[in-house]
Design an enzyme around this catalytic site. Structure first.
Site, PDB file in Angstrom:
ATOM      1  N   SER A  89       0.859  -1.185   0.000  1.00 11.28           N
ATOM      2  CA  SER A  89       0.000   0.000   0.000  1.00 11.28           C
ATOM      3  C   SER A  89       0.891   1.229   0.000  1.00 11.28           C
ATOM      4  O   SER A  89       2.067   1.169   0.371  1.00 11.28           O
ATOM      5  CB  SER A  89      -0.889  -0.003   1.248  1.00 11.28           C
ATOM      6  OG  SER A  89      -1.515   1.248   1.439  1.00 11.28           O
ATOM      7  N   TYR A 144      -2.436  -1.273  10.317  1.00 12.89           N
ATOM      8  CA  TYR A 144      -2.417  -1.332   8.847  1.00 12.89           C
ATOM      9  C   TYR A 144      -1.080  -0.872   8.275  1.00 12.89           C
ATOM     10  O   TYR A 144      -0.407  -1.618   7.549  1.00 12.89           O
ATOM     11  CB  TYR A 144      -3.560  -0.503   8.272  1.00 12.89           C
ATOM     12  CG  TYR A 144      -3.629  -0.587   6.758  1.00 12.89           C
ATOM     13  CD1 TYR A 144      -4.127  -1.723   6.135  1.00 12.89           C
ATOM     14  CD2 TYR A 144      -3.162   0.455   5.961  1.00 12.89           C
ATOM     15  CE1 TYR A 144      -4.169  -1.821   4.750  1.00 12.89           C
ATOM     16  CE2 TYR A 144      -3.196   0.367   4.586  1.00 12.89           C
ATOM     17  CZ  TYR A 144      -3.696  -0.771   3.984  1.00 12.89           C
ATOM     18  OH  TYR A 144      -3.719  -0.870   2.611  1.00 12.89           O
TER      19      TYR A 144
END
Length: 315
Positions: free
Chosen positions: A162, A174
């Site tokens: 990401s 995350y």
């Protein structure tokens, strides 16, 4: 340069695996994980449409059944929970039985979750572990079980990271997990170079997928806020909670709904003769997150801190 031959296995679950080189195999296979929805689901269908053999792993029976119905005999599915070693071992054996001596052309690690996320002080160790176990530890364990088959085919590993793996824009597990994916991918890329195995990293910007689950972001943050000790809530203040929630909601609403650029990047990493090391689909990835990651740290801190509200007890 793209290969035009469809002869290789591709696995598309939360992770994906392919079995033989598109230029040499007569019945190619790929394996993918996390194909219930989102990037993995669309990638599996797109690879099947190219005539590739796809082994897809899904988290739910419903997701596996629907994916099988929506595709053709070239795609086969099994269940996989990347947080359970016994499930990973069973899936790896299933892939091994499918590909045989050909080996696995491509492993696509796509499984991921995005919540719980929020200010780090609002979270618990369990909140971090929940995300890291799926996004990082599960990815590592699946890769380790599949590597012998990938090496046999001199194939490639495609890991979903990401833009949050280049610059930490939100608290929680995350970004922590995605930074770990970057480090793991970099290290195995160097180690596997001499085996003829290529490793690519996908670093999308802000796209609208099911990674945040079904529950609304506002209700999730409210639950985090409500469970905090009164002292912590007082230090931030109700105004901080309201502004933080509104800004996060706005960011999610601005997420790009068209995921085609991400899927095309993943496909290129699987089938190209010369896949890139990193792919950065999304204008925000190219124009915002990557520049932020390359600026001097104090400059990046200054820019990102201006996005956050000022807490009640700020100095």
């Amino acid at each position: 340069m793209w290969s035009t031959s469809p002869a290789f296995w591709v696995v598309c679950p939360c992770m994906a695996v392919a079995t033989t080189s598109p230029s040499t195999a007569s019945r190619p296979s790929q394996t993918s994980s996390g194909c219930d929805s989102g990037f993995g689901n669309v990638l599996a269908k797109q690879l099947v449409d190219r005539g590739m053999r796809v082994l897809a792993t899904c988290f739910t029976e419903e997701g596996a059944h629907k994916l099988q119905q929506d595709t053709s005999y070239r795609l086969q599915t099994t269940l996989l929970d990347v947080t359970k070693t016994e499930s990973i071992q069973a899936a790896a054996q299933w892939v091994r039985d499918q590909v045989g001596d050909q080996g696995l052309w491509a492993l696509v690690n796509n499984a991921g979750v995005g919540v719980p996320s929020g200010p780090n002080e609002w979270l618990t160790k369990e909140d971090f572990v929940k995300v890291i176990n799926v996004n990082l530890v599960g990815l590592i364990e699946v890769t380790l079980h599949m590597l012998p088959m990938v090496k046999k085919a001199r194939g490639r590993v495609v890991n979903m990271s990401s833009s949050g793996g280049r610059v930490a824009v939100i608290g929680g597990g995350y970004c922590v997990s995605k930074f770990g994916v970057e480090a793991f991918s970099d290290s195995i890329r160097r180690e596997l170079h001499y085996f003829g195995v290529k490793v690519s990293i996908i670093e999308p910007g802000n796209y609208r997928t099911s990674i945040l689950g079904q529950e609304g972001m506002e209700s999730r943050l409210q639950k985090l806020w409500d469970r905090l000790p009164q002292e912590t809530r007082d230090s931030y203040g109700e105004e901080y909670f309201r502004i933080y929630t509104d800004k996060l909601k706005n960011m999610l609403q601005l997420a790009e709904p068209r995921i085609r650029d991400v899927i095309n990047s993943m496909e290129h990493a699987v089938v190209s003769r010369s896949p890139r090391i990193r792919y950065n689909p999304g204008l925000d990835a190219k124009l915002l997150y990557l520049p932020l990651a390359k600026l001097p740290t104090p400059v990046t801190d200054f820019i990102l801190s201006r996005y956050l509200p000022r807490p009640a007890d700020s100095v």
